[in-house]
Design an enzyme around this catalytic site. Structure first.
Site, PDB file in Angstrom:
ATOM      1  CG  ASN A 179      -0.371  -0.209   2.521  1.00  0.00           C
ATOM      2  OD1 ASN A 179       0.650  -0.869   2.665  1.00  0.00           O
ATOM      3  ND2 ASN A 179      -0.985   0.354   3.546  1.00  0.00           N
ATOM      4  CD  GLU A 202      -5.366  -5.913  -1.582  1.00  0.00           C
ATOM      5  OE1 GLU A 202      -4.789  -4.815  -1.435  1.00  0.00           O
ATOM      6  OE2 GLU A 202      -6.274  -6.295  -0.839  1.00  0.00           O
ATOM      7  CB  CYS A 255     -10.646  -2.752   0.318  1.00  0.00           C
ATOM      8  SG  CYS A 255     -10.015  -2.082  -1.245  1.00  0.00           S
TER       9      CYS A 255
HETATM   10  N1  THU Z   1      -5.318  -1.416   2.173  1.00  0.00           N
HETATM   11  C1  THU Z   1      -4.759  -2.245   1.251  1.00  0.00           C
HETATM   12  O1  THU Z   1      -3.578  -2.104   0.892  1.00  0.00           O
HETATM   13  N2  THU Z   1      -5.538  -3.226   0.711  1.00  0.00           N
HETATM   14  C2  THU Z   1      -6.843  -3.431   1.020  1.00  0.00           C
HETATM   15  O2  THU Z   1      -7.476  -4.299   0.423  1.00  0.00           O
HETATM   16  C3  THU Z   1      -7.462  -2.657   2.082  1.00  0.00           C
HETATM   17  C4  THU Z   1      -6.684  -1.515   2.626  1.00  0.00           C
HETATM   18  C5  THU Z   1      -4.508  -0.338   2.745  1.00  0.00           C
HETATM   19  C6  THU Z   1      -4.950   1.030   2.343  1.00  0.00           C
HETATM   20  C7  THU Z   1      -4.415   1.868   3.485  1.00  0.00           C
HETATM   21  O3  THU Z   1      -3.087   2.263   3.187  1.00  0.00           O
HETATM   22  C8  THU Z   1      -4.398   0.934   4.677  1.00  0.00           C
HETATM   23  O4  THU Z   1      -4.585  -0.377   4.153  1.00  0.00           O
HETATM   24  C9  THU Z   1      -5.476   1.222   5.693  1.00  0.00           C
HETATM   25  O5  THU Z   1      -6.712   1.288   5.087  1.00  0.00           O
END
Ligand code: THU
Length: 136
Positions: free
Chosen positions: A42, A55, A91
């Protein structure tokens, strides 16, 4: 490349997470049909909403390299600097991204560790998906 190894790569990718706002590091490892692996983490942003999930980061890297056929995804996440204590579930936006390139039976490994994970499918994560086939 077995499931354990793919999860290890997702966990390693977490180390590159840029998440100064949430303090929540996520890593993803995407196995391609030709046996390569693209990883992602992320990448947060001061504007918050421009944040990119791990992802989609992995998928964008693969597609940018000309690869669109995938066979498995491993994801892991949790508070930065600690081993994950819960299974990580993608998500909704990332589920929709997966539906662009992956079939309903596409396996997703939602990991806590390489030895402890839940295996699910895209169809379970995103039933009745709006996908490219919807438009044909
Ligand atoms: N995040 C992801 O990398 N993947 C997901 O499927 C859900 C959330 C990250 C986004 C953000 O940087 C952190 O998790 C908190 O939401």
């Amino acid at each position: 490349m077995d499931k354990r190894e793919l999860i290890e790569l997702a966990l390693a990718a977490r180390d590159n997470s840029y998440c100064p706002y949430s303090g929540y590091s996520v890593g993803a490892a995407l196995l391609t049909a030709d046996g390569r692996v693209f990883t992602g983490c992320n990448v947060e942003n001061a504007g918050y909403s421009p944040t990119l999930c791990a992802e989609r980061s992995a998928m964008a890297a693969a597609v940018s390299a000309g690869v669109r056929k995938f066979t498995m995804l491993a994801v892991a996440g949790g508070p930065t600097g600690k081993e994950p204590e819960t299974y990580f579930w993608p998500c909704g936006v990332c589920r929709q991204w997966l539906a662009e390139f992956c079939p309903p039976d596409f396996p997703v490994l939602c990991a806590k560790s390489a030895a402890d994970y839940r295996e699910t499918t895209l169809a379970e994560l995103l039933p009745h998906a709006f996908s490219p086939s919807t438009l044909t």
